[in-house]
Design a protein around this motif. Structure first.
Motif, mmCIF file in Angstrom:
data_model
loop_
_atom_site.group_PDB
_atom_site.id
_atom_site.type_symbol
_atom_site.label_atom_id
_atom_site.label_comp_id
_atom_site.label_asym_id
_atom_site.label_seq_id
_atom_site.Cartn_x
_atom_site.Cartn_y
_atom_site.Cartn_z
ATOM 1 N N ALA A 1 0.843 -1.203 0.000
ATOM 2 C CA ALA A 1 0.000 0.000 0.000
ATOM 3 C C ALA A 1 0.877 1.251 0.000
ATOM 4 N N ALA A 2 1.933 1.242 0.818
ATOM 5 C CA ALA A 2 2.817 2.404 0.904
ATOM 6 C C ALA A 2 3.502 2.654 -0.442
ATOM 7 N N GLU A 3 3.932 1.570 -1.095
ATOM 8 C CA GLU A 3 4.592 1.723 -2.391
ATOM 9 C C GLU A 3 3.632 2.300 -3.425
ATOM 10 N N ALA A 4 2.340 2.050 -3.221
ATOM 11 C CA ALA A 4 1.333 2.585 -4.140
ATOM 12 C C ALA A 4 0.799 3.939 -3.668
ATOM 13 N N GLY A 5 1.427 4.487 -2.627
ATOM 14 C CA GLY A 5 0.990 5.792 -2.117
ATOM 15 C C GLY A 5 -0.315 5.749 -1.334
ATOM 16 N N GLN A 6 -0.677 4.556 -0.848
ATOM 17 C CA GLN A 6 -1.961 4.392 -0.149
ATOM 18 C C GLN A 6 -1.794 4.055 1.331
ATOM 19 N N ALA A 7 -0.633 4.347 1.916
ATOM 20 C CA ALA A 7 -0.343 3.901 3.286
ATOM 21 C C ALA A 7 -1.429 4.300 4.274
ATOM 22 N N GLU A 8 -1.852 5.563 4.197
ATOM 23 C CA GLU A 8 -2.771 6.066 5.214
ATOM 24 C C GLU A 8 -4.117 5.355 5.256
ATOM 25 N N ALA A 9 -4.505 4.774 4.116
ATOM 26 C CA ALA A 9 -5.793 4.092 4.059
ATOM 27 C C ALA A 9 -5.724 2.676 4.636
ATOM 28 N N ASP A 10 -4.512 2.191 4.888
ATOM 29 C CA ASP A 10 -4.375 0.808 5.353
ATOM 30 C C ASP A 10 -4.727 0.695 6.839
ATOM 31 N N PRO A 11 -5.444 -0.382 7.232
ATOM 32 C CA PRO A 11 -5.839 -0.539 8.642
ATOM 33 C C PRO A 11 -4.653 -0.625 9.605
ATOM 34 N N ALA A 12 -3.480 -1.026 9.130
ATOM 35 C CA ALA A 12 -2.324 -1.165 10.038
ATOM 36 C C ALA A 12 -1.554 0.153 10.196
ATOM 37 N N TYR A 13 -1.997 1.199 9.508
ATOM 38 C CA TYR A 13 -1.230 2.455 9.452
ATOM 39 C C TYR A 13 -0.863 3.009 10.836
#
Ligand code: HEC
Ligand code: HEC
Length: 387
Positions: A214-226
């Motif tokens: 997710a982070a590599e795709a620029g989506q880190a913040e949306a991930d439940p583990a963030y």
């Protein structure tokens, strides 16, 4: 430390000190943090083999070790086996201390034996440097199994399977063995068995892998583990010590756990005895060439620094915590919530423990949401038993 890392740390400290809003904070994870995350998941399927134990990985030794581990006849009182204090799913007890021979209590909280063969040091203070030599300590400890070589030899000779298997593995009957060799060899079969006690592949591993993608795709913040991972790496600074796939740096730190027992000196008090111990990894009972190991132990002694090692205990792995409460070497913390509160306060109050707390132990100013996210993260680290 590279520039990214330095900036992140300085920023985290500045934010912590001033209670500033987080708007100006660098996006999580930065490149360094991404590397740290990549090193966290996927603990190897089998622990490394111990070259100082010639029966490590030998199926016959594992089977004999299994029997001996569960045999109360190896204790002088006849009622205590290794499994008495290392039982159940967590291979430990659910109380702060465990009961040995004649109702005596152990001095510390028994660590889990799950994944124990991945460890570099054994015991909370590191007074054993090999899994096989560790086993000799509870056998002889008056408050644990209270045995000696005579008790152990008599038990091995009383069971024909034991004596036969022992001879097949070591080429001598227990009757012909010296006391020290007998204890070392029993330790070696116990260690061979314990190397099979693994519990890996936790939801945590899947979550970290997904989070990295997710982070590599620029989506880190949306991930439940963030929030959990961000707090573990940044505000909590947990990663400083709980790093790598076993979530430990294999080192010793004074984090200020309340302790006024005789063993409160931690690693500092056990270094000399370990170096002089007749069963250490450089001893004649070690099956590996001893030159380099002896040299390494000498370096350790030469470099030992009282300031860092007094009151320092081993960083435990964080895997399988939901099966191993209570926590810390004293077992004083009953829940993971209590552990997080302890860290949030910057560790114990001065005067309640021996030595000096390490500099990273400072109040963390965690929000309730961050505390909850850390607890959820720790809970996700419990693994499954491989088939
Ligand atoms: C009376 C309870 C008791 C018995 C019996 C007992 N243990 Fe333990 N065990 C403990 C405690 C307490 C510790 C931690 C001691 C310390 O750090 O000072 C421990 C530590 C260990 C460790 C170190 C784990 C680590 O992560 O550092 C291993 C391995 C272990 N025991 C294996 C065994 C084996 C093998 C036996 C049988 C020969 C055994 N134990 C018998 C209570 C017990
Ligand atoms: C300076 C190194 C260091 C840092 C930073 C650190 N720990 Fe620890 N951790 C340790 C050591 C050492 C112990 C064992 C201390 C003892 O028993 O005296 C420990 C014990 C624990 C335990 C108990 C495990 C058990 O089996 O009893 C948990 C849970 C834990 N840490 C989680 C965390 C979390 C979460 C953070 C971040 C908020 C953190 N740690 C930060 C070194 C550290």
């Amino acid at each position: 430390m590279n520039l990214y890392r330095l900036r992140a740390v300085t920023l985290a400290l500045a934010l912590g000190a001033s209670g500033m809003a987080c708007e100006s904070e660098e996006a999580f994870p930065n490149l360094d943090e991404l590397d740290q995350l990549r090193s966290l998941h996927s603990l190897g399927r089998t622990p490394p083999k111990d070259s100082t134990n010639r029966v490590d990985g030998v199926a016959r030794a594992e089977a004999l070790g299994d029997l001996l581990f569960h045999d109360t006849g190896l204790s002088r009182c006849g009622t205590v086996s290794c499994a008495s204090c290392h039982g159940g799913e967590g291979l430990t007890v659910s109380t702060a201390k465990a009961e040995g021979c004649d109702g005596h209590l152990s001095e510390r909280n028994p660590p889990t034996l799950l994944n124990v063969a991945y460890n570099r040091w054994f015991m909370w203070d590191g007074r054993a440097d090999r899994l096989w030599s560790q086993a000799i300590l509870p056998l002889l400890n008056p408050v644990e199994m209270n045995a000696d070589a005579q008790v152990v030899r008599a038990r091995l000779l009383a069971e024909s399977t034991y004596a036969t298997e022992y001879q097949a593995l070591f080429g001598k009957t227990p009757a012909d063995e010296t006391d020290s060799a007998l204890l070392a060899n029993v330790g070696k079969v116990m260690a061979a068995y314990q190397r099979t006690l693994v519990r890996i592949d936790a939801p945590f591993d899947t979550d970290v892998r997904r989070f990295i993608a997710a982070a590599e795709a620029g989506q880190a913040e949306a991930d439940p583990a963030y929030l959990g991972l961000k707090t573990f790496l940044r505000k909590g600074q947990c990663i400083v010590c709980h790093k790598g796939p076993a979530l430990t740096d294999d080192l010793f730190h004074n984090i200020g756990v309340e302790d006024d027992s005789p063993g409160a000196g931690g690693q500092w008090s056990v270094l000399e005895p370990l170096l002089d111990w007749e069963f250490n990894a450089a001893s004649l009972h070690s099956d590996a060439p001893t030159g380099t190991i002896a040299a390494r132990l000498q370096t350790l002694r030469a470099q030992a620094d009282r300031e860092t090692l007094e009151g320092a205990f081993r960083t435990p792995s964080l895997r399988n915590l939901t099966l191993t409460a209570p926590y810390m070497h004293t077992g004083e913390q009953a829940t993971l919530e209590e552990v997080i509160d302890f860290y949030n306060e910057g560790g114990g109050a001065p005067g309640t423990f021996v030595g000096k707390k390490t500099v990273t132990m400072v109040p963390l100013n965690l929000s309730n949401e961050e505390k909850r996210a850390l607890v959820t993260l720790l809970q996700s680290m419990t693994g499954t038993t491989p088939p």
